[in-house]
Scaffold this motif. Structure first.
Motif, mmCIF file in Angstrom:
data_model
loop_
_atom_site.group_PDB
_atom_site.id
_atom_site.type_symbol
_atom_site.label_atom_id
_atom_site.label_comp_id
_atom_site.label_asym_id
_atom_site.label_seq_id
_atom_site.Cartn_x
_atom_site.Cartn_y
_atom_site.Cartn_z
ATOM 1 N N GLY A 109 137.337 128.882 17.918
ATOM 2 C CA GLY A 109 136.587 129.561 16.872
ATOM 3 C C GLY A 109 135.129 129.152 16.809
ATOM 4 O O GLY A 109 134.393 129.591 15.927
ATOM 5 N N ILE A 110 134.690 128.301 17.733
ATOM 6 C CA ILE A 110 133.282 127.903 17.781
ATOM 7 C C ILE A 110 132.523 128.955 18.578
ATOM 8 O O ILE A 110 132.867 129.253 19.713
ATOM 9 C CB ILE A 110 133.118 126.494 18.385
ATOM 10 N N ASP A 111 131.489 129.515 17.955
ATOM 11 C CA ASP A 111 130.746 130.622 18.549
ATOM 12 C C ASP A 111 129.575 130.147 19.415
ATOM 13 O O ASP A 111 129.319 130.697 20.475
ATOM 14 C CB ASP A 111 130.231 131.543 17.440
ATOM 15 N N THR A 112 128.860 129.134 18.942
ATOM 16 C CA THR A 112 127.667 128.644 19.631
ATOM 17 C C THR A 112 127.718 127.125 19.674
ATOM 18 O O THR A 112 127.982 126.485 18.650
ATOM 19 C CB THR A 112 126.396 129.079 18.879
ATOM 20 N N GLY A 113 127.455 126.556 20.855
ATOM 21 C CA GLY A 113 127.485 125.108 20.937
ATOM 22 C C GLY A 113 127.332 124.596 22.349
ATOM 23 O O GLY A 113 126.804 125.280 23.225
ATOM 24 N N LEU A 114 127.838 123.387 22.565
ATOM 25 C CA LEU A 114 127.761 122.732 23.857
ATOM 26 C C LEU A 114 129.137 122.190 24.222
ATOM 27 O O LEU A 114 129.749 121.451 23.449
ATOM 28 C CB LEU A 114 126.739 121.583 23.830
ATOM 29 N N LEU A 115 129.603 122.572 25.408
ATOM 30 C CA LEU A 115 130.860 122.070 25.954
ATOM 31 C C LEU A 115 130.518 120.962 26.934
ATOM 32 O O LEU A 115 129.771 121.175 27.896
ATOM 33 C CB LEU A 115 131.608 123.204 26.672
ATOM 34 N N THR A 116 131.051 119.783 26.685
ATOM 35 C CA THR A 116 130.874 118.653 27.582
ATOM 36 C C THR A 116 132.205 118.358 28.241
ATOM 37 O O THR A 116 133.231 118.272 27.565
ATOM 38 C CB THR A 116 130.381 117.406 26.814
ATOM 39 N N LEU A 117 132.180 118.203 29.556
ATOM 40 C CA LEU A 117 133.381 117.871 30.323
ATOM 41 C C LEU A 117 133.188 116.515 30.972
ATOM 42 O O LEU A 117 132.096 116.188 31.445
ATOM 43 C CB LEU A 117 133.633 118.922 31.415
ATOM 44 N N TYR A 118 134.258 115.736 31.003
ATOM 45 C CA TYR A 118 134.216 114.400 31.588
ATOM 46 C C TYR A 118 135.523 114.155 32.327
ATOM 47 O O TYR A 118 136.601 114.381 31.770
ATOM 48 C CB TYR A 118 134.014 113.347 30.490
ATOM 49 N N ILE A 119 135.438 113.710 33.580
ATOM 50 C CA ILE A 119 136.637 113.401 34.346
ATOM 51 C C ILE A 119 136.908 111.909 34.251
ATOM 52 O O ILE A 119 135.996 111.087 34.391
ATOM 53 C CB ILE A 119 136.525 113.878 35.810
ATOM 54 N N ARG A 120 138.169 111.562 34.012
ATOM 55 C CA ARG A 120 138.544 110.173 33.765
ATOM 56 C C ARG A 120 138.987 109.453 35.040
ATOM 57 O O ARG A 120 139.958 108.704 35.021
ATOM 58 C CB ARG A 120 139.654 110.143 32.729
ATOM 59 N N MET A 122 130.446 109.406 43.307
ATOM 60 C CA MET A 122 129.132 108.922 42.878
ATOM 61 C C MET A 122 128.039 109.935 43.225
ATOM 62 O O MET A 122 127.076 110.094 42.482
ATOM 63 C CB MET A 122 128.833 107.576 43.539
ATOM 64 N N LEU A 123 128.179 110.636 44.334
ATOM 65 C CA LEU A 123 127.176 111.602 44.772
ATOM 66 C C LEU A 123 127.268 112.943 44.037
ATOM 67 O O LEU A 123 126.326 113.727 44.066
ATOM 68 C CB LEU A 123 127.315 111.859 46.280
ATOM 69 N N THR A 124 128.400 113.189 43.427
ATOM 70 C CA THR A 124 128.587 114.441 42.690
ATOM 71 C C THR A 124 128.507 114.116 41.200
ATOM 72 O O THR A 124 127.744 113.263 40.810
ATOM 73 C CB THR A 124 129.890 115.125 43.132
ATOM 74 N N ALA A 125 129.272 114.787 40.352
ATOM 75 C CA ALA A 125 129.140 114.563 38.899
ATOM 76 C C ALA A 125 130.475 114.181 38.278
ATOM 77 O O ALA A 125 131.520 114.700 38.663
ATOM 78 C CB ALA A 125 128.613 115.828 38.232
ATOM 79 N N THR A 126 130.416 113.281 37.308
ATOM 80 C CA THR A 126 131.616 112.946 36.549
ATOM 81 C C THR A 126 131.609 113.600 35.175
ATOM 82 O O THR A 126 132.596 113.533 34.452
ATOM 83 C CB THR A 126 131.781 111.419 36.400
ATOM 84 N N SER A 127 130.477 114.227 34.804
ATOM 85 C CA SER A 127 130.427 114.971 33.544
ATOM 86 C C SER A 127 129.508 116.179 33.706
ATOM 87 O O SER A 127 128.607 116.177 34.542
ATOM 88 C CB SER A 127 129.959 114.087 32.385
#
Length: 139
Positions: free
Chosen positions: A32-43, A95-100
């Motif tokens: 239900g969130i219309d506007t914002g920021l989605l943050t993804l993080y791999i564990r 390390m060369l790519t992204a974890t978030s």
């Protein structure tokens, strides 16, 4: 401001990219969130996240060939081999790519370019169950 959090489990079957765009987009729509920021993080330290082209699968194969040339498995320089010959190269690839990743959300959906998708990049050769944490902040 509201926030939502969810953890996604992604089963992998070896070294390659696994698209998770659909699962993420579906979840964002349910919040239900219309506007914002989605943050993804791999564990994990032997897998990563990336936004990449999702139209031509050859892009993914080219990326794998490039990383295999850049960080070859079995390189005698690597001394950490306790978890197998693919483990240390997987750490370097991560390390060369992204974890978030940070992805804008507008009109209740993540904003992507025409041919973009979110991928979990498995850097190990054996199957794993990877966990990605999603945090959505917005209104």
């Amino acid at each position: 401001m509201r926030q939502e959090t969810r953890e996604f489990e992604v089963p992998t079957r070896g070294r390659r990219l696994y698209e998770i765009t659909h699962e993420l987009t579906s979840w964002v729509r349910t919040t239900g969130i219309d506007t914002g920021l989605l943050t993804l993080y791999i564990r994990h330290t032997s897998a990563s996240l990336t936004i990449q082209e999702n139209a031509d699968p050859e892009v993914q194969r080219d990326l794998e060939r490039f990383l295999d040339r850049l960080v070859p498995q079995g390189d005698p320089m690597f001394r950490h081999t306790m978890e197998g010959p693919d483990d240390m190269p997987a750490h370097v690839r991560s390390m060369l790519t992204a974890t978030s990743l940070g992805i804008p959300v507008a009109n209740g959906t993540p904003v992507f370019g025409t041919w973009q998708g979110v991928y979990l990049y498995e850097h190990r050769t054996a199957p794993h169950h990877r966990r990605v944490v999603a945090h959505l902040l917005g209104e």
